[in-house]
Design a protein around this motif. Structure first.
Motif, PDB file in Angstrom:
ATOM      1  N   ARG A 290      22.291  67.000  46.440  1.00  0.00           N
ATOM      2  CA  ARG A 290      21.772  68.043  47.319  1.00  0.00           C
ATOM      3  C   ARG A 290      22.315  69.391  46.851  1.00  0.00           C
ATOM      4  O   ARG A 290      23.533  69.580  46.785  1.00  0.00           O
ATOM      5  CB  ARG A 290      22.202  67.775  48.753  1.00  0.00           C
ATOM      6  CG  ARG A 290      21.603  68.730  49.785  1.00  0.00           C
ATOM      7  CD  ARG A 290      21.989  68.262  51.185  1.00  0.00           C
ATOM      8  NE  ARG A 290      21.540  66.889  51.415  1.00  0.00           N
ATOM      9  CZ  ARG A 290      22.253  65.967  52.053  1.00  0.00           C
ATOM     10  NH1 ARG A 290      23.444  66.273  52.526  1.00  0.00           N
ATOM     11  NH2 ARG A 290      21.785  64.752  52.222  1.00  0.00           N
TER      12      ARG A 290
ATOM     13  N   ARG B  66      23.698  73.010  47.154  1.00  0.00           N
ATOM     14  CA  ARG B  66      24.388  73.759  48.207  1.00  0.00           C
ATOM     15  C   ARG B  66      24.576  75.193  47.740  1.00  0.00           C
ATOM     16  O   ARG B  66      25.111  75.437  46.655  1.00  0.00           O
ATOM     17  CB  ARG B  66      25.757  73.137  48.508  1.00  0.00           C
ATOM     18  CG  ARG B  66      25.679  71.730  49.135  1.00  0.00           C
ATOM     19  CD  ARG B  66      25.426  71.810  50.616  1.00  0.00           C
ATOM     20  NE  ARG B  66      25.338  70.493  51.253  1.00  0.00           N
ATOM     21  CZ  ARG B  66      26.381  69.794  51.670  1.00  0.00           C
ATOM     22  NH1 ARG B  66      27.613  70.260  51.488  1.00  0.00           N
ATOM     23  NH2 ARG B  66      26.211  68.628  52.253  1.00  0.00           N
TER      24      ARG B  66
ATOM     25  N   ARG C 242      27.757  76.558  46.023  1.00  0.00           N
ATOM     26  CA  ARG C 242      28.689  75.464  45.765  1.00  0.00           C
ATOM     27  C   ARG C 242      28.204  74.523  44.670  1.00  0.00           C
ATOM     28  O   ARG C 242      28.887  73.559  44.338  1.00  0.00           O
ATOM     29  CB  ARG C 242      28.918  74.661  47.054  1.00  0.00           C
ATOM     30  CG  ARG C 242      29.561  75.448  48.169  1.00  0.00           C
ATOM     31  CD  ARG C 242      29.646  74.615  49.446  1.00  0.00           C
ATOM     32  NE  ARG C 242      30.399  73.379  49.237  1.00  0.00           N
ATOM     33  CZ  ARG C 242      30.480  72.401  50.149  1.00  0.00           C
ATOM     34  NH1 ARG C 242      29.834  72.527  51.297  1.00  0.00           N
ATOM     35  NH2 ARG C 242      31.186  71.324  49.897  1.00  0.00           N
TER      36      ARG C 242
ATOM     37  N   THR D 188      25.527  63.344  47.098  1.00  0.00           N
ATOM     38  CA  THR D 188      25.435  62.915  48.495  1.00  0.00           C
ATOM     39  C   THR D 188      25.139  61.424  48.620  1.00  0.00           C
ATOM     40  O   THR D 188      24.920  60.925  49.721  1.00  0.00           O
ATOM     41  CB  THR D 188      24.343  63.715  49.237  1.00  0.00           C
ATOM     42  OG1 THR D 188      23.108  63.623  48.503  1.00  0.00           O
ATOM     43  CG2 THR D 188      24.740  65.173  49.362  1.00  0.00           C
TER      44      THR D 188
ATOM     45  N   GLU E 152      20.088  67.384  56.509  1.00  0.00           N
ATOM     46  CA  GLU E 152      19.941  67.971  55.167  1.00  0.00           C
ATOM     47  C   GLU E 152      19.233  67.000  54.229  1.00  0.00           C
ATOM     48  O   GLU E 152      19.699  66.713  53.118  1.00  0.00           O
ATOM     49  CB  GLU E 152      21.302  68.392  54.609  1.00  0.00           C
ATOM     50  CG  GLU E 152      21.993  69.452  55.463  1.00  0.00           C
ATOM     51  CD  GLU E 152      23.353  69.872  54.929  1.00  0.00           C
ATOM     52  OE1 GLU E 152      23.718  69.435  53.814  1.00  0.00           O
ATOM     53  OE2 GLU E 152      24.056  70.621  55.615  1.00  0.00           O
TER      54      GLU E 152
END
Length: 234
Positions: free
Chosen positions: A42, A44, A47, A52, A191
């Motif tokens: 995922r 971010r 980041r 995940t 998410e």
């Protein structure tokens, strides 16, 4: 899946992967899109891309035993399961007195359309990865003014141990599990892609006398759970 890139760590950047595997950037980008769609990684903001993927957790009646939910001072079954996977459980919790949905009111034996229940809403994360959306409903006559109404995790063992401390030990539970697409709000909170499927679990806990004292609804990405049950055959 082999643990080369552990959960909650930063996945290598696309240029690094392209060089490592001698592949074009466009091919690597497409592979990243597939992994993201499958819930493995995922992006971010600020980041990088996070891993995940979490090995599926076993969902069985054994998870509700006192030993399972209180072992190692865990705050419920979820805490114990996440720690066993080597991850850190995190809770985002709100509580309020509310009008329960009709199916919850019926399960708890409450009048419909009245503010007669307490709900604890929780977004549960494993090392920063959202994995569950829970809502635990209790009759207000039981929960009012108790630890169940406090913000934050309750005593070790979770809500079932808290209810037992209040004199409502559960001896039986019923679960209904369906598979469905997530709502937009659920996809955002978890998410995940709206194209993924989720498990919707409706759990009713009862005391020895048959009184329903808890209804917990759980929404989780389907790839995070393995359902296993043992039952007698005639």
């Amino acid at each position: 899946m082999n643990g080369v890139y552990p959960p909650a760590t930063v996945f290598p950047a696309e240029p690094v992967l392209a060089e490592r595997y001698g592949a074009s950037r466009s091919l690597v980008n497409r592979a990243m899109q597939v992994l993201a769609a499958e819930g493995m990684i995922r992006p971010r903001q600020g980041r990088g891309t996070m891993v995940t993927y979490i090995p599926p957790m076993l969902h069985s009646p054994a998870r509700y035993s006192r030993e399972a939910r209180e072992g190692g001072q865990a705050r419920g079954a979820f805490d114990a399961e996440v720690r066993a996977a080597g991850l850190e459980p995190q809770h985002e919790i709100t509580t309020e007195r509310a009008v329960p949905p009709d199916d919850v009111a019926d399960a708890l034996g409450l009048a419909r359309g009245e503010e007669n229940a307490l709900v604890r809403r929780r977004r549960l994360l494993a090392s920063g990865i959202p994995v569950r959306l829970n809502a635990s409903w209790f009759p207000l006559s039981i929960a009012e003014g108790t630890v169940l109404e406090e913000e934050g995790p309750v005593i070790h063992g979770g809500v079932k141990s808290a209810l037992a401390e209040l004199g409502y030990t559960q001896t039986e539970a019923t679960e209904r599990i369906i598979v469905r697409p997530p709502t937009d709000a659920e996809a955002d909170a978890l998410e995940i892609s709206p194209e993924r499927t989720v498990l919707d679990i409706f759990h009713v806990g009862r005391t020895e006398g048959g009184q329903a004292v808890e209804v917990t609804t759980t929404v989780t990405p389907a790839h995070y759970l393995v359902i296993e049950n043992t039952f007698p055959l005639s």
